[in-house]
Design a protein around this motif. Sequence first.
Motif: not given
Ligand code: SF4
Length: 335
Positions: A25, A27-29, A31-33, A71-72, A103, A331
């Motif tokens: 991904c 991003f590194r949200c 709550y997710c990663m 993931g994305e 995302n 993810s």
């Molecule tokens: Fe954020 Fe989605 Fe990436 Fe998880 S998989 S870090 S929720 S964008």
Amino acid sequence: MNQSPLIDPFERKITYLRVSVTDRCDFRCVYCMSEDMTFLPKADVLSLEELERLSGAFIDLGVRKLRLTGGEPLVRRNIMSLIRALGRHLETGALDELTLTTNGSQLDKYAGELFDAGVRRINVSLDTLEDAKFTELTRWGRLPQVLGGIEAARKAGLKIKINMVALRGVNENEFDKVIEWCGREGFDLTMIEVMPMGEVGGEMRVEQYLPLSVVRANLAERWTLIESNHRTGGPARYMKIEETGGRLGFITPLTHNFCESCNRVRLTCTGTLYMCLGQEDAADLRAPLRASEADEQLVAAIRVAIAAKPKGHDFVIDRRVKIAAVSRPMSMTGG
Ligand code: SF4
Ligand code: SAM
């Protein structure tokens, strides 16, 4: 469909497959990663052709709806070749819907191609409309890029649903604003309860947890929420917001049990099939996929897996239980 359908031991017909096409991904949200997330070795990940073949086998067994996630999904190289290939099942009528959860960071680039491949609806995850908070929550994301992507998707003709994870002390002051924004833009909105998945830190998760039953009661003081009988077979319960005309969904895996109508299974990018989001039960489909070019072994393995689909999950977020109910992060299966 060429074969007898997939029906689990609780008489639930499996018609919905979610496919995580990558664990990576951009991003590194929070709550997710974790920030220093380690990803799977590329060699373990199924090729796009293998993902296409696996998805095709499920479609042959009666799956009518396919959602790509991660993931994305849109950061996987050459992802459009898979989406276009799967889109052909829409043309033949074998598939009712091909969709994805994203995302939004790459939508500016891909929105038109997605529409051309037959995608008509997408879910975009967006937890805040405030710039600084967005970067804090996603660590690597930039809000204008996502809002630009959403705009591109709308222009391309895609119907958009916003997914918003409700986080105590983080975005709870923005619910009204996001409802208004979605109403104005014509987007449906689904609020999601934070789930105990992955190793993001038990203590932090307890603090973030905000029961949607509380959110809903609070929103009902200012908005007219009308019960809707709209159902997707998934965990969301939907309301209509009279003031905006928009739909508001609540995904409440912790405060409400939705398992009895579950019609879905989840495939990871390594070919592991998870029969339930909240359980560890899994089946390896990569070995039978790679064992032969014919699909017999694969189909047999899918049937064995579905025969073991659990009745439901046992998520718990509790101050005494600090460990995650499921150790894999979201993810991996894509939610
Ligand atoms: Fe954020 Fe989605 Fe990436 Fe998880 S998989 S870090 S929720 S964008
Ligand atoms: N990257 C894409 C995205 O963010 O939409 C697709 C994958 S992401 C894992 C799918 C959904 O899971 C997102 O809406 C995200 O907010 C949600 N999610 C991730 N971790 C979660 C958690 N611990 N609890 C609840 N929802 C979570």
